[in-house]
Scaffold this active site. Structure first.
Site, short mmCIF file in Angstrom:
data_model
loop_
_atom_site.label_atom_id
_atom_site.label_comp_id
_atom_site.label_asym_id
_atom_site.label_seq_id
_atom_site.Cartn_x
_atom_site.Cartn_y
_atom_site.Cartn_z
N GLY A 139 0.79 -1.22 0.00
CA GLY A 139 0.00 0.00 0.00
C GLY A 139 0.82 1.27 0.00
O GLY A 139 1.83 1.40 -0.70
N TYR A 173 -11.57 3.05 15.23
CA TYR A 173 -10.63 3.52 14.21
C TYR A 173 -10.52 5.04 14.26
O TYR A 173 -9.40 5.59 14.24
CB TYR A 173 -11.09 3.07 12.83
CG TYR A 173 -10.20 3.53 11.71
CD1 TYR A 173 -8.89 3.06 11.60
CD2 TYR A 173 -10.64 4.45 10.76
CE1 TYR A 173 -8.05 3.48 10.57
CE2 TYR A 173 -9.82 4.86 9.72
CZ TYR A 173 -8.52 4.38 9.63
OH TYR A 173 -7.69 4.81 8.61
#
Length: 319
Positions: free
Chosen positions: A25, A176
């Site tokens: 990524g 998160y």
């Protein structure tokens, strides 16, 4: 509006960079760009098998790239300590620490040290790593930077000091968002303390916008949701920018000479989800100095790791 791309990066020859999560990524793309610009890149990866594959790919693309692979599991504070001890024994300088690795919206689990995994990996692991690498950051002759990767989702975050580990109630997106708000609070408080100490180290926060990486897939895959996995894959194709472009804010924050400490960098295009990087405003909560100081103290207590820095606003010589 800025039209910056990595082609405008100054030569990074003679610099040393640590990138966490460098095997895939945004971390992989950042490591590739740093290496292409001449930096020596330490690829800090939880999986050394995937790290070796990534290292070979970069070396194939950029013959002569200077890369070192080292295991680092941010979900294990012993691994963080071992990585930092190794680094300080091997290197006498660190120009950029890219706190990039992370997990997103996964079912509740705990790290080796008993922290809720998103909070533990995204914030606590990087907090401890930065503290342990601070001595070598400070002794680097040239100005060095700590760049901490957050997310636009931090705007939804709240720091729940009564339930930091989400033991009473767990919502994967709330957890998160809390971890990503913690990233910005930490980046800003670190910069304030570095300024108070008169250190030649600056701290910057950034976010990638919406970039197509495996990060979006891990939550649905962990839940065994084929439908949500397919939906995320479709969104990555239709909506997201590439992982390569998602790395641009981190690279801009790490290398642009005009960047000052305590700034927040992200894509400047559509809804701040894509486009060229530039300065942005983070959420109002991210500028709450009292919350930042409290989170700092709690993080030191949880990790047992302290920074050799004065409190922000307290002159180091006067202590």
């Amino acid at each position: 509006m800025s039209e910056w791309t990595p082609s405008e990066m100054e030569s990074q020859a003679g610099t040393t960079v640590v990138v966490t999560g460098a095997n895939s990524g945004i971390g992989f793309e950042a490591a590739s760009a740093f290496a292409a610009a001449g930096a020596h890149v330490v690829m800090a990866c939880r999986s050394t098998d995937r790290g070796r594959d990534a290292k070979r790919e970069i070396e194939s693309e950029y013959p002569g790239a200077s890369l070192t692979l080292r295991e680092l599991d941010l979900a294990d504070l012993d691994s963080v300590r071992e990585f930092a001890d190794w680094y300080r024994a091997e290197y006498d300088a660190l120009h950029v620490l890219a706190n990039n690795a992370g997990v997103m919206a996964i079912p509740r689990s705990e790290t080796a040290d008993g922290f809720e995994t998103q909070f533990g990996v995204n914030h606590i692991g990087h907090f401890a790593l930065t503290a342990r690498l601070l001595p070598v950051l400070r002794q680097t002759n040239d100005e060095s930077r700590v760049v901490t990767q957050s997310s636009g989702v931090h705007e939804r975050g709240r720091i729940d000091f009564d339930d930091l580990q989400s033991e009473d109630e767990y919502d994967k997106w709330a957890a998160y968002a809390q971890s990503k708000l913690a990233n910005v609070l930490f980046a800003y408080e670190l910069d304030r303390r570095l300024r108070t100490a008169g250190a030649s180290v600056t701290s910057v926060a950034c976010h990638p916008g919406y970039a197509a990486t495996n990060l979006q897939l891990r939550g649905p895959e962990a839940e065994g949701s084929r439908l949500r996995t397919l939906a995320m894959k479709a969104a990555n194709v239709v909506v997201a920018q590439s992982a390569e472009r998602g790395a641009w804010p981190l690279l801009y924050a790490a290398t642009n000479p005009d960047i000052d400490g305590g700034e927040y960098i992200g894509p400047t295009g559509l809804f701040n989800m894509r486009g060229h990087p530039g300065r942005q405003e983070s959420s109002e909560r991210s500028h709450d100095d009292d919350t930042a100081r409290r989170l700092w103290g709690v993080s030191e207590d949880l990790t047992g790791v302290t920074f050799a820095l004065p409190e922000s606003g307290v002159n180091e010589d006067a202590k």
